[in-house]
Design an enzyme around this catalytic site. Structure first.
Site, PDB file in Angstrom:
ATOM      1  N   ASP A   5       0.807  -1.221   0.000  1.00 22.94           N
ATOM      2  CA  ASP A   5       0.000   0.000   0.000  1.00 22.94           C
ATOM      3  C   ASP A   5       0.839   1.268   0.000  1.00 22.94           C
ATOM      4  O   ASP A   5       2.062   1.223   0.170  1.00 22.94           O
ATOM      5  CB  ASP A   5      -0.975  -0.012   1.196  1.00 22.94           C
ATOM      6  CG  ASP A   5      -0.321  -0.479   2.494  1.00 22.94           C
ATOM      7  OD1 ASP A   5       0.913  -0.393   2.599  1.00 22.94           O
ATOM      8  OD2 ASP A   5      -1.043  -0.927   3.396  1.00 22.94           O
TER       9      ASP A   5
ATOM     10  N   ASN B 297      -7.706  -3.556  14.058  1.00 23.68           N
ATOM     11  CA  ASN B 297      -9.086  -3.738  13.586  1.00 23.68           C
ATOM     12  C   ASN B 297      -9.186  -4.866  12.552  1.00 23.68           C
ATOM     13  O   ASN B 297     -10.212  -5.025  11.907  1.00 23.68           O
ATOM     14  CB  ASN B 297      -9.650  -2.433  13.012  1.00 23.68           C
ATOM     15  CG  ASN B 297      -8.900  -1.962  11.762  1.00 23.68           C
ATOM     16  OD1 ASN B 297      -7.957  -2.619  11.318  1.00 23.68           O
ATOM     17  ND2 ASN B 297      -9.317  -0.844  11.204  1.00 23.68           N
TER      18      ASN B 297
ATOM     19  N   HIS C  68      -7.359  -5.162   9.807  1.00 22.26           N
ATOM     20  CA  HIS C  68      -7.052  -4.834   8.417  1.00 22.26           C
ATOM     21  C   HIS C  68      -5.782  -5.550   7.947  1.00 22.26           C
ATOM     22  O   HIS C  68      -4.903  -5.867   8.731  1.00 22.26           O
ATOM     23  CB  HIS C  68      -7.001  -3.321   8.166  1.00 22.26           C
ATOM     24  CG  HIS C  68      -5.799  -2.597   8.697  1.00 22.26           C
ATOM     25  ND1 HIS C  68      -5.787  -1.235   8.882  1.00 22.26           N
ATOM     26  CD2 HIS C  68      -4.570  -3.021   9.075  1.00 22.26           C
ATOM     27  CE1 HIS C  68      -4.603  -0.866   9.328  1.00 22.26           C
ATOM     28  NE2 HIS C  68      -3.847  -1.931   9.460  1.00 22.26           N
TER      29      HIS C  68
HETATM   30  P1  PGA Z   1       2.211  -2.084  12.530  1.00 26.88           P
HETATM   31  O1  PGA Z   1       1.010  -2.015  11.531  1.00 26.88           O
HETATM   32  O2  PGA Z   1       3.173  -3.083  11.974  1.00 26.88           O
HETATM   33  O3  PGA Z   1       2.798  -0.700  12.526  1.00 26.88           O
HETATM   34  O4  PGA Z   1       1.653  -2.506  13.841  1.00 26.88           O
HETATM   35  C1  PGA Z   1       0.458  -3.192  11.025  1.00 26.88           C
HETATM   36  C2  PGA Z   1      -0.800  -2.860  10.294  1.00 26.88           C
HETATM   37  O5  PGA Z   1      -1.500  -1.916  10.694  1.00 26.88           O
HETATM   38  O6  PGA Z   1      -1.091  -3.547   9.304  1.00 26.88           O
END
Ligand code: PGA
Length: 241
Positions: free
Chosen positions: A67, A136, A138
């Site tokens: 992304d 959440n 995602h």
């Molecule tokens: P993080 O994010 O590795 O910074 O915890 C993971 C995500 O939100 O997919």
């Protein structure tokens, strides 16, 4: 789904690194799916160490990131282009023509999404995808409610995601509201998926990911139906199972 239990963040990164090295060293033209955020930083450090000690070359590797924010230039310190350059690409021998990150700084974002999807397909899809998971549920920036059939598309970021990522920006107002993300169907076409999960703040999400219902309200749950998923999780992340 296969769950690999490790002690802590460092062991998680070590394990992920060795899985990736095995893949890179066993496939002639490996196609890797890469993630950003805090979770894979340790993995990238270890990959750089392995490269420096001559254990791996990335010359024949193609990568696709999950992304990118819409509206940040590629050299903005919080863009994922910048993150990848800083945390991995500038330290290894990858051909930058083969290191793909969606471009969120274009006028026609829809065409960018279509083109990104097309190049992944032309490369024979992803051999091994590294994923983190949001609190959440995602995956990539596919927020709750995203159709499981989605392809690379534009998303409105959930407020909780913008809050979680505000730590990288000066304030929440500076966090973009939209992003491009590989779709859930695109991610599901990866031949193998490695989900990295570390820390107590991900424990609830990990528990729901493994034991919850398969539902678009918790995007990661669809991976229960994929035939080659390995979760590498540390003790703190596994504490609610
Ligand atoms: P993080 O994010 O590795 O910074 O915890 C993971 C995500 O939100 O997919």
């Amino acid at each position: 789904m296969n769950v690999l239990k490790v002690k802590n963040y460092d062991e998680m990164s070590e394990k992920a690194c060795s899985i990736l090295l095995d893949k890179i060293n066993s496939v002639p033209h490996p196609v890797l799916g890469l993630a950003t955020g805090s979770t894979p930083e340790g993995l990238y450090k270890k990959l750089i160490e392995e490269y420096r000690s001559g254990e791996v070359s990335f010359k024949d590797t193609t990568t696709f990131n999950l992304d990118e924010y819409i509206g940040l230039s590629m050299d903005h310190p919080n863009s994922y282009h910048h993150y990848m350059k800083d945390h991995l690409f500038q330290h290894i021998d990858i051909d930058m023509e083969k290191a793909h990150v969606p471009n969120g700084d274009v006028t026609d974002v829809q065409s960018e999404c279509k083109d990104y999807e097309k190049i992944i397909h032309e490369n024979g899809n992803i051999d091994i995808q590294i994923l983190g998971i949001g609190t959440n549920g995602h995956i990539g920036f596919n927020e709750p409610g995203t159709p499981f059939t989605s392809r690379t598309h534009i998303v409105n970021l959930a407020e909780s995601t913008r809050q979680a990522n505000a730590r990288f920006f000066g304030s929440i107002e500076d966090v973009p509201t939209r992003a491009i993300t590989m779709g859930i169907e695109t991610i599901r076409e990866s031949k193998e998926i490695i989900v990295l999960v570390s820390g107590e703040k991900k424990a609830e999400a990990l528990s729901r990911f493994i034991n919850g219902d398969v539902s678009e309200s918790f995007p990661a749950s669809i991976l229960q139906k994929h035939n080659n998923v390995t979760i590498v999780a540390d003790e703190a992340a596994l504490s609610k199972l």
